[in-house]
Design a protein around this motif. Structure first.
Motif, short mmCIF file in Angstrom:
data_model
loop_
_atom_site.label_atom_id
_atom_site.label_comp_id
_atom_site.label_asym_id
_atom_site.label_seq_id
_atom_site.Cartn_x
_atom_site.Cartn_y
_atom_site.Cartn_z
N PRO A 15 16.64 -1.42 1.55
CA PRO A 15 15.62 -0.69 0.77
C PRO A 15 14.92 -1.56 -0.27
N TRP A 16 15.48 -2.73 -0.58
CA TRP A 16 14.88 -3.58 -1.62
C TRP A 16 13.50 -4.07 -1.24
N ILE A 17 13.22 -4.20 0.04
CA ILE A 17 11.90 -4.67 0.44
C ILE A 17 10.81 -3.71 -0.03
N TYR A 18 11.11 -2.42 -0.01
CA TYR A 18 10.13 -1.44 -0.46
C TYR A 18 9.94 -1.49 -1.98
N LEU A 70 3.16 3.14 4.05
CA LEU A 70 3.10 4.24 3.10
C LEU A 70 3.52 3.79 1.70
N CYS A 71 4.51 2.91 1.64
CA CYS A 71 4.96 2.39 0.36
C CYS A 71 3.84 1.62 -0.33
N GLY A 158 -6.50 2.54 -0.69
CA GLY A 158 -5.12 2.07 -0.62
C GLY A 158 -4.55 2.15 0.78
N LEU A 159 -4.82 3.24 1.47
CA LEU A 159 -4.31 3.40 2.82
C LEU A 159 -4.97 2.42 3.78
N SER A 160 -6.28 2.22 3.63
CA SER A 160 -6.99 1.28 4.51
C SER A 160 -6.48 -0.14 4.32
#
Length: 211
Positions: A15-18, A70-71, A158-160
């Motif tokens: 989880p640290w990558i996120y 998504l992150c 942000g999503l793009s």
């Protein structure tokens, strides 16, 4: 680059990558020199290499890729909103700082006109340009644009940007095979997109001066 790829690759299964990606993307609105795009590409490349994407097999790492997208997108929007709120409350001191810069003043005028006319595509374009996100977010707050005018475009931007960055790393690995080569080519393409976005922003017509 290989050493950095190995370091990020060691985090892709945790989880640290996120956390690292989220912090980098969140903070680069204040520190545009942070290599958040490069970090996302490296993480996506490492995840794709570990998933077997480079060999053409069905990638088991896709859920991680989606979570990474998504992150990054969520952190981008949150960072925009923090900058927007700070600028909105900045008062006269921020206004004076912007007025001393021709670039910031022009960007502020363009953004205000674009948002009021529903042309928030400028927000999306600026997300790809170096420091463009910072200029747009602070300008939106400083001109007291309504959040409902700014937020949808910030979310789309942000999503793009997140999808584009992750896709570069993932498909670069799938098409080029070698992770180090995919990372290098993907980063070069990301920088090229930033240069094109900056050029298009400079070419945008300046707002007409009021008599």
């Amino acid at each position: 680059m290989l050493e950095n790829l190995a370091r990020v690759g060691s985090l892709t299964g945790t989880p640290w990558i996120y956390v690292v990606v989220a912090l980098s993307v969140l903070l680069d609105v204040f520190l545009p020199l942070l290599p958040s795009g490069v970090l996302i590409i490296t993480a996506a490349t490492a995840a794709a290499a570990g998933s077997g994407a480079a060999t053409g097999h069905v990638p088991h790492g896709v859920p991680g890729i989606l979570a990474l997208t998504l992150c990054a997108a969520t952190a981008s929007v949150l960072g925009d909103l923090v900058a927007y709120r700070l600028a909105r409350r900045g008062g006269e001191r921020l206004d004076r700082a912007i007025s001393r810069s021709r670039r910031l003043s022009t960007a502020q005028e363009r953004l205000g006109a674009a948002l009021s006319q529903g042309g928030g595509a400028l927000v999306v374009l600026a997300r790809f340009a170096p420091a463009g996100r910072s200029v747009v977010s602070f300008s939106a707050g400083a001109t007291h644009r309504r959040v409902r005018e700014f937020l949808p475009w910030s979310a789309l931007a942000g999503l793009s940007w997140a999808t584009y960055s992750v896709a570069l790393g993932y498909f670069g690995t799938r098409w080029l095979g070698a992770a180090w080569l995919a990372t290098g080519v993907s980063v070069a393409v990301l920088f090229a997109a930033g240069a094109v976005a900056a050029y298009l922003m400079r070419r945008a017509p300046e707002p007409a001066e009021t008599p």
